[in-house]
Motif scaffolding. Structure first.
Motif, PDB file in Angstrom:
ATOM      1  N   ALA A   1       0.840  -1.198   0.000  1.00 14.09           N
ATOM      2  CA  ALA A   1       0.000   0.000   0.000  1.00 14.09           C
ATOM      3  C   ALA A   1       0.874   1.247   0.000  1.00 14.09           C
ATOM      4  O   ALA A   1       0.623   2.209  -0.738  1.00 14.09           O
ATOM      5  CB  ALA A   1      -0.933  -0.011   1.208  1.00 14.09           C
TER       6      ALA A   1
ATOM      7  N   SER B   1       2.605   2.065  -3.449  1.00 20.83           N
ATOM      8  CA  SER B   1       1.768   2.629  -4.504  1.00 20.83           C
ATOM      9  C   SER B   1       1.031   3.888  -4.090  1.00 20.83           C
ATOM     10  O   SER B   1       0.252   4.440  -4.883  1.00 20.83           O
ATOM     11  CB  SER B   1       0.749   1.580  -4.965  1.00 20.83           C
TER      12      SER B   1
ATOM     13  N   ALA C   1      -1.260   3.987  -1.871  1.00 20.09           N
ATOM     14  CA  ALA C   1      -2.655   3.617  -1.618  1.00 20.09           C
ATOM     15  C   ALA C   1      -2.985   3.747  -0.131  1.00 20.09           C
ATOM     16  O   ALA C   1      -2.103   3.909   0.718  1.00 20.09           O
ATOM     17  CB  ALA C   1      -2.913   2.190  -2.087  1.00 20.09           C
TER      18      ALA C   1
ATOM     19  N   SER D   1     -11.074  -0.086  -5.507  1.00 15.22           N
ATOM     20  CA  SER D   1     -11.147   1.379  -5.596  1.00 15.22           C
ATOM     21  C   SER D   1     -12.233   1.969  -4.702  1.00 15.22           C
ATOM     22  O   SER D   1     -12.378   3.190  -4.649  1.00 15.22           O
ATOM     23  CB  SER D   1     -11.393   1.791  -7.056  1.00 15.22           C
TER      24      SER D   1
ATOM     25  N   HIS E   1      -7.174   2.111  -3.919  1.00 14.13           N
ATOM     26  CA  HIS E   1      -6.460   2.896  -4.937  1.00 14.13           C
ATOM     27  C   HIS E   1      -7.414   3.099  -6.110  1.00 14.13           C
ATOM     28  O   HIS E   1      -8.144   2.167  -6.474  1.00 14.13           O
ATOM     29  CB  HIS E   1      -5.204   2.144  -5.404  1.00 14.13           C
TER      30      HIS E   1
ATOM     31  N   VAL F   1      -1.354  -0.798  -8.072  1.00 16.76           N
ATOM     32  CA  VAL F   1      -0.776  -1.383  -6.858  1.00 16.76           C
ATOM     33  C   VAL F   1       0.040  -2.615  -7.231  1.00 16.76           C
ATOM     34  O   VAL F   1       1.169  -2.812  -6.753  1.00 16.76           O
ATOM     35  CB  VAL F   1      -1.875  -1.749  -5.849  1.00 16.76           C
TER      36      VAL F   1
END
Length: 772
Positions: free
Chosen positions: A9, A12, A14, A70, A86, A92
């Motif tokens: 996470a 990326s 996220a 998402s 994300h 990711v």
């Protein structure tokens, strides 16, 4: 290798919700392939055909510990699961793949081209000696999703990698190249695949070439090298060119295990790749003899006693074993599952494999310790009943488990059909592209799914979430229900006496005649008969006359045991532009009657378009369309991307003989040799579906991609073909349907249509089910 959810996470950018300590060992984008024994991260991808968020509940119920999606709303429902949020979930995966790639100490050899990528990759791996420290793409995972999935599976034990990279449209390769960062490259061939998305072949070649921007060495044919030069593309400092008269000359290989030009081209690319990775030519020549076609990869076929055989006997390592077990768990047609597996080469890997297999809780497992144990295993299986059982057979090449697997097959026949389920999925997607988002789709699986096999195709279509199946007769529907097909099924051509059974089975039926209705209403019923009202709009085969519908609807409103759930009709000439006036009249009639029906039964699904109607009369999609021959890849349709024929039909040469001038061959002395010639006898005849109309040179087959005319008459179980100009021997593969001859071409030679060719492939021909 455990992957920490918090770490990827952060990589990326996220947001992590839910469990902060979660970890997993693998990614999955298909909830059906998740098994509770493996800690899995489910990636909820949204494509033009499906939204993975719809399957988050299913993924978690199957054991997913982490979800990349998402939408944050799911995190509240499952607080014990880690949710990585994300806006683009695949990013990711790419971030993790990029980190794994950066940590790889050795070379990355990337393979691209229009054809042959998977074959070259697997053969290259064999020429390297199948080392555990070399990571490679699984199957044909070479897409926008497949490439980052491949990189995400890199582990600390891997020293180098072979990555297969594919594209299907402009603009994709730059992203692949950035992610893979290959140091070595192989270009296979430039062919027709995905040509519809490129201005011309040169543009396609230029797009593929972008993969090699960071490569120091490259393997390719003389033809491809000359094209790169002509297009003024950047060429690595070192190139290894193969071809006649080149440094890598096929004629310098003393003995090939095969003869076809296509196979030799793939082998030469693999040889070049092995040389780049440091293998000596001596070792390469020794290992060349072990190369085999990839037909031994993940095939589902019928086994004795009505069971099933899932065969993957080309190679076995921990990664491919895991994929095979997932395939067995998710796709086996039976509840009981067995496995026959070879040892993995050393005790440590075998122990790891046994732990992996144990986690899948199979009903029975056999481990083959030595190749010498195979005869005893074969003898023990001779007395076992395989009914209602799927057996996975997977092993390393040295064990030759394909010979054992052959003893489990249902009635061995050296003529067979290959059904490419992945091609069927792609055909389905191409038709879906032209449909309105809310238009449902009925897949026709009547007549043995146009020769492809009813149950196996129905299972596949159910897994693809198709809305409806359509069959011709009651027995087809009842058989599917008995074998676990739960999706809606419409039964055409229903006899009134069969309606109670069909209603009890939860199927829907075509109501086309008054006598059907009268029989159903003649006694009190506990079940509700769900019907699709058939309208005779002009084809004059079955159905109610339009003027009779109004009174029928008034009557049916009074009966609780009958529910109209659909209204439909058949177009008589949707494929014939010269009959468009008539077709439009049919559509007008149907539109008026459909409106009448919906006025009283608003939930009724209206459908009239068939395969040809979908592309020629798209304004008449109504609530649903019926996809038949197009699903199986036969024909071309304006506005629909080129399709792939799902069925290939093959056999093996039984015998090669010589005719002297004046000799005859076959029944009726129908062919007389006018000169000395060579012919091959093939184990396929009109009882298998090879039409007798193809006799006397009207039909042909292909051996090593060369056309061979049929001599004399097609017999019941055999035919003879001219191989005078070819180097052919008993056991060579013969193509009846495939890349050199499609069903439309064979039908034209026989004076019929592709429908008859495909549905005519006989029941004694075993079907092999492939996913590329």
């Amino acid at each position: 290798m455990a992957i920490n959810a918090a770490h990827i996470a952060t990589l990326s950018g996220a947001k992590l919700l839910g469990s902060q300590e979660a970890s997993f060992t693998q990614f999955a984008f298909d909830s059906r392939r998740i098994h509770s024994a493996q800690r899995t991260c489910f990636i909820a991808l949204k494509t033009e055909f499906a939204d993975g968020h719809r399957f988050i509940d299913s993924a978690i119920s199957r054991g997913a510990t982490t979800v990349i999606c998402s939408h944050a709303k799911y995190a509240q429902e499952y607080p014990s699961v880690a949710f990585i949020i994300h806006p683009e979930p695949i990013e990711v995966l790419k971030s993790w793949g990029a980190e794994q790639r950066a940590q790889l100490p050795g070379d990355v050899l990337a393979i691209t081209g229009s054809n042959g990528k998977t074959v070259v990759k697997e053969w290259l791996y064999e020429l390297l000696g199948a080392p555990e420290e070399v990571h490679r793409t699984h199957a044909s995972f070479n897409s926008v999703l497949g490439v980052p999935l491949t990189l995400s599976a890199l582990e600390s034990k891997h020293q180098s990698a072979i990555i297969e990279v594919g594209i299907d449209r402009p603009g994709q390769m730059k992203s692949h190249a950035k992610l893979v960062q290959p140091t070595l490259g192989i270009f296979t061939t430039l062919g027709d695949a995905h040509g519809e998305h490129f201005e011309n072949d040169h543009k396609k070649f230029q797009e593929k070439w972008k993969l090699f921007s960071s490569c120091r060495c490259l393997v390719l044919s003389r033809e491809s090298f000359d094209l790169a030069v002509a297009l003024k593309l950047p060429i690595p400092a070192r190139t290894m060119i193969w071809g006649k008269g080149e440094a890598l000359d096929p004629e310098n290989i003393p003995q090939w295990p095969f003869e076809g030009e296509y196979q030799i081209a793939n082998a030469m690319a693999a040889v070049g790749g092995a040389l780049l990775l440091g293998v000596t030519m001596e070792d390469i020549q020794r290992r060349l003899a072990l190369l085999q076609p990839l037909e031994m990869r993940m095939q589902l076929r019928g086994a004795k006693d009505g069971g099933y055989l899932l065969e993957d006997t080309y190679s076995s390592d921990l990664n491919s074993l895991r994929w095979a077990l997932e395939e067995l768990a998710s796709s086996a047609p039976t509840e009981k599952k067995w496995a026959v597996l070879s040892h993995m080469g050393n005790q440590e890997r075998t122990a790891q494999a046994k732990e992996l297999v144990k986690s899948y809780a199979l009903d029975r497992v056999w481990w083959v310790e030595q190749p010498e144990d195979v005869p005893e295993l074969t003898a023990s299986f001779a007395g076992l009943d395989l009914s209602k059982i799927t057996v996975l057979v997977k092993g390393q090449r040295a064990f030759k488990l394909e010979q054992f697997a052959a003893t489990l097959q249902d009635q061995y026949h050296s003529t067979w059909a290959e059904v490419n389920l992945s091609a069927m999925r792609r055909n389905l997607q191409k038709f879906k592209k032209v449909l309105n988002p809310k238009t449902k789709l009925m897949a026709m699986v009547k007549a043995g799914s146009y020769g492809s096999g009813t149950l196996e195709v129905a299972r596949w279509l159910q897994s693809l979430h198709v809305d409806y199946l359509g069959v011709a007769f009651a027995q087809e529907a009842l058989s599917l229900r008995a074998q676990g097909i739960s999706m809606p099924i419409l039964v055409l051509n229903v006899d009134a006496l069969q309606m109670p059974m069909l209603a009890a089975a939860g199927t829907e039926v075509e109501l086309f005649s008054r006598h059907q209705l009268d029989h159903w209403l003649s006694v009190k019923r506990n079940e509700v008969l769900k019907v699709h009202l058939k309208i005779n709009s002009g084809m004059n085969r079955l159905g109610f006359a339009p003027e009779a519908v109004s009174d029928l609807l008034k009557e049916l409103v009074n009966y609780s045991s009958v529910e109209i759930v659909g209204v439909f009709s058949h177009l008589a000439a949707a494929d014939n532009s010269s009959k468009d006036t008539f077709t439009k009249q049919q559509l007008e009639v149907f539109e008026k009657v459909s409106a009448q029906v919906k006025a009283q039964f608003p939930a009724a699904v209206s459908h009239v378009l068939n395969t040809h109607g979908i592309h020629r009369f798209s304004d008449a999609q109504n609530d649903m369309v019926r996809l038949g021959i197009g699903l199986y890849g036969a024909g071309t349709y304006k506005g629909i991307e080129p399709l792939e024929e799902v069925i290939s039909w093959k056999c093996k040469v039984s015998q090669v003989s010589t005719l002297e001038k004046g000799d005859f061959v076959g029944y009726g002395l129908a062919f007389k040799a006018e000169k000395t010639m060579k012919y091959a006898t093939l184990p396929v005849g009109y009882a298998d579906g090879l039409s007798r109309a193809l006799s006397a040179g009207k039909g042909r087959v292909f051996i090593n991609s060369e056309s061979c005319s049929i001599l004399g008459r097609v017999c019941m179980d055999m035919c003879m073909v001219d191989v005078t100009a070819l180097k052919v021997q008993a056991g060579d593969e013969v193509e009846i349907l495939g890349s050199n001859q499609n069903s439309t071409e064979l039908a034209a030679a026989a004076g019929t249509i592709s429908y008859e060719v495909l549905t005519g492939i006989g029941p004694r021909i075993p079907r092999l089910y492939l996913k590329d």
